[in-house]
Design a protein around this motif. Structure first.
Motif, PDB file in Angstrom:
ATOM      1  N   MET A 129      -1.580  22.097  26.843  1.00 35.63           N
ATOM      2  CA  MET A 129      -1.443  20.846  25.890  1.00 35.63           C
ATOM      3  C   MET A 129      -2.689  20.614  25.155  1.00 35.63           C
ATOM      4  SD  MET A 129       0.407  18.476  24.858  1.00 35.63           S
ATOM      5  CE  MET A 129       1.746  18.715  25.871  1.00 35.63           C
ATOM      6  N   CYS A 139       3.492  19.353  11.643  1.00 35.48           N
ATOM      7  CA  CYS A 139       4.643  19.000  12.102  1.00 35.48           C
ATOM      8  C   CYS A 139       5.379  20.055  12.696  1.00 35.48           C
ATOM      9  CB  CYS A 139       5.544  18.375  11.225  1.00 35.48           C
ATOM     10  SG  CYS A 139       7.049  17.690  11.758  1.00 35.48           S
ATOM     11  N   HIS A 140       5.489  21.314  11.733  1.00 36.87           N
ATOM     12  CA  HIS A 140       6.340  22.243  12.275  1.00 36.87           C
ATOM     13  C   HIS A 140       5.516  23.078  13.419  1.00 36.87           C
ATOM     14  CE1 HIS A 140      10.110  22.570   9.938  1.00 36.87           C
ATOM     15  NE2 HIS A 140       9.452  21.702   9.028  1.00 36.87           N
ATOM     16  N   ALA A 141       4.221  22.829  13.387  1.00 41.66           N
ATOM     17  CA  ALA A 141       3.634  23.704  14.632  1.00 41.66           C
ATOM     18  C   ALA A 141       4.274  22.970  15.897  1.00 41.66           C
ATOM     19  CB  ALA A 141       1.975  23.572  14.387  1.00 41.66           C
ATOM     20  N   GLU A 142       4.651  21.676  15.929  1.00 45.76           N
ATOM     21  CA  GLU A 142       5.065  21.155  17.107  1.00 45.76           C
ATOM     22  C   GLU A 142       6.565  21.278  17.283  1.00 45.76           C
ATOM     23  OE1 GLU A 142       5.873  16.727  18.997  1.00 45.76           O
ATOM     24  OE2 GLU A 142       4.403  17.080  17.030  1.00 45.76           O
ATOM     25  N   LYS A 143       7.375  21.341  16.142  1.00 44.99           N
ATOM     26  CA  LYS A 143       8.859  21.232  15.978  1.00 44.99           C
ATOM     27  C   LYS A 143       9.575  22.543  15.920  1.00 44.99           C
ATOM     28  CE  LYS A 143       9.264  17.051  15.448  1.00 44.99           C
ATOM     29  NZ  LYS A 143       9.674  15.936  16.591  1.00 44.99           N
ATOM     30  N   SER A 198      -4.207  20.391  10.579  1.00 39.76           N
ATOM     31  CA  SER A 198      -4.304  19.313   9.998  1.00 39.76           C
ATOM     32  C   SER A 198      -5.543  19.306   9.034  1.00 39.76           C
ATOM     33  CB  SER A 198      -4.372  17.895  10.771  1.00 39.76           C
ATOM     34  OG  SER A 198      -3.256  17.982  11.639  1.00 39.76           O
ATOM     35  N   VAL A 217      -3.269  21.765  16.541  1.00 36.49           N
ATOM     36  CA  VAL A 217      -2.647  20.995  15.445  1.00 36.49           C
ATOM     37  C   VAL A 217      -3.761  20.192  14.611  1.00 36.49           C
ATOM     38  CG1 VAL A 217      -1.282  18.934  15.118  1.00 36.49           C
ATOM     39  CG2 VAL A 217      -0.417  20.706  16.588  1.00 36.49           C
ATOM     40  N   PRO A 268       7.307  26.058  16.561  1.00 38.64           N
ATOM     41  CA  PRO A 268       6.245  26.794  16.567  1.00 38.64           C
ATOM     42  C   PRO A 268       6.545  28.128  16.443  1.00 38.64           C
ATOM     43  CG  PRO A 268       6.856  26.010  18.701  1.00 38.64           C
ATOM     44  CD  PRO A 268       7.920  25.171  17.794  1.00 38.64           C
ATOM     45  N   PHE A 280      -2.865  23.294  22.662  1.00 36.85           N
ATOM     46  CA  PHE A 280      -1.929  23.027  21.642  1.00 36.85           C
ATOM     47  C   PHE A 280      -2.375  21.772  20.372  1.00 36.85           C
ATOM     48  CE2 PHE A 280       1.805  20.134  20.259  1.00 36.85           C
ATOM     49  CZ  PHE A 280       2.584  20.762  19.399  1.00 36.85           C
ATOM     50  N   ILE A 281      -3.040  20.906  21.120  1.00 33.54           N
ATOM     51  CA  ILE A 281      -3.334  19.684  20.509  1.00 33.54           C
ATOM     52  C   ILE A 281      -4.543  19.996  19.243  1.00 33.54           C
ATOM     53  CG2 ILE A 281      -4.851  17.613  20.582  1.00 33.54           C
ATOM     54  CD1 ILE A 281      -3.096  16.958  23.080  1.00 33.54           C
TER      55      ILE A 281
END
Length: 423
Positions: A2, A27-31, A13, A9, A33, A5-6
């Motif tokens: 996690m 957003c798409h790195a989360e939705k 950003s 992101v 990936p 991943f953060i």
């Protein structure tokens, strides 16, 4: 996991704020990936081609599925490939497998845009496909257009976000469409000597789909082909230069004289097979002229394009038809195609046992079914006036003449023979 991943992101950003990455990425790195990772490893990312360049910036439109990344989106940057693709059979794939849905109750919004520009009632294409029009929307999407969309979808072969050429240089990329009962080119190649050599020693010794059909990386996959997709030979003016192109391709490995002989042998197989096919087709039309098909076209659901009449050309159906027409569909769409394409792909088993043998047995079945239908029709006609069957024969001749199967002279001659028997 996690934390990494953060961190990713946050880095994205920061890159967006600095103008170094598309604003879609955080957003798409989360939705999505996987899509982001594929894009990041692509030539597009290295060249600074971001999401908006292909997808546009109207997010609502994208979510509704109205911002399709079609061929014209790719064209400005890939002009040579675009023009080659348009000139090929792939470039007419969707148009050869579609049909106007104007009169269908299950049509979907936006389908008009396939043939009509916005605000223009004149269609860009008059192509029709009866078999497509008979399918449910779901079957049309996965069973027809999944392959035929190659016309307007570069990702049919290249995938959506990756640009690695290994994907499209693998013959498996062709297999999802070029297989099955009607055009098993992939299976033919795979089990031919070409395919065996390719599997054991590589493409330098054993050519693959791309070697022969995309020489020097061209996107015109129709180079060297001398017939249409239904196996009907092109006119000489079109076939001769195409044959010269294919001999040139084959000559990279073979002597030109050898290549020419092999291809001409395929031509002969095609001609012989077409003659068998035409014989069967004439049997079916004769039954139609005599009113003996079961059921007759006027007693079945209408053909989506031709209404209630017999259809045996490329628009023939495999549903809402008679048994003998179903036999002919298999003969034409499957067995004739396998015979001819097997011959050109150097595969003896597909040419003979899967193709030619089936083709000849189809003719046996069709003639047998025709005899049964005629016998049944004769029994129904028992008890008629003098010269039983003569009236039916005259009606059949008249129908043949009216559809152009007999000339005026031939019609008069055959009619005279029947009338002579009646005296």
């Amino acid at each position: 996991m996690m934390k990494s991943f953060i961190a990713a992101v946050l880095l994205l950003s920061t890159a967006v704020a600095a103008g170094a990455a598309p604003p879609c990425l955080p957003c798409h790195a989360e939705k999505t990936p996987a899509a982001v990772a594929q894009w990041q490893g692509s030539a597009h990312a290295r060249a600074g081609v971001g999401c908006e360049k292909c997808h546009g910036s109207d997010h609502d439109k994208i979510v509704r599925g109205e911002a399709k990344v079609g061929m014209k989106v790719c064209a400005p940057c890939h002009q040579k490939a675009y023009q080659e693709h348009r000139a090929s059979r792939h470039g007419m794939g969707l148009h050869s497998g579609w049909g106007c849905t104007r009169n269908l109750t299950n049509r979907k919004p936006g389908e008009c845009r396939f043939c009509h520009e916005e605000g223009d009632e004149v269609p860009r294409s008059d192509v029709q496909c009866a078999r497509f029009l008979k399918q449910s929307p779901e079957m049309g999407e996965i069973g027809c257009n999944y392959c035929h969309s190659v016309e307007d979808a570069c990702d049919s072969c290249h995938s959506k976000h990756m640009t690695d050429l290994k994907i499209v240089r693998d013959p498996n990329s062709c297999a999802k469409c070029h297989m099955g009962p009607d055009h098993p080119q992939w299976e033919m190649w795979q089990t031919s000597l070409h395919g065996t050599l390719n599997a054991t020693t590589g493409s330098k010794t054993g050519p693959d789909c791309q070697t022969c059909h995309m020489p020097k990386g061209t996107h015109n996959v129709s180079i060297g082909i001398t017939m249409n997709s239904g196996g009907v030979p092109y006119p000489a003016a079109k076939a001769q230069p195409a044959r010269a192109d294919m001999i040139d391709i084959c000559s990279a490995c073979h002597a030109p004289s050898f290549a020419r002989r092999e291809l001409e042998r395929g031509d002969q197989v095609r001609s012989q097979s077409l003659a068998i096919l035409k014989e069967a087709e004439q049997v079916i039309w004769d039954l139609n002229d005599r009113g003996l098909l079961d059921p007759m076209p006027e007693n079945r659901p209408p053909h989506p394009l031709s209404g209630q009449r017999l259809v045996t050309d490329s628009q023939m159906l495999y549903e809402d038809t008679s048994h003998i027409e179903r036999l002919f569909f298999k003969m034409k769409k499957y067995d004739y195609a396998r015979t001819v394409k097997g011959a050109y792909h150097q595969n003896p088993a597909y040419t003979h046992w899967y193709g030619n043998a089936e083709l000849k047995m189809d003719l046996v079945d069709i003639k047998s079914e025709a005899s049964r239908l005629k016998e049944r029709g004769g029994k129904k006609g028992e008890g008629k006036a003098a010269a039983p069957g003569a009236e039916d024969e005259l009606k059949a001749l008249k129908n043949k003449f009216e559809r152009g199967a007999l000339s005026q002279e031939e019609y008069a001659k055959e009619k005279g023979k029947v009338l002579e028997k009646m005296r």
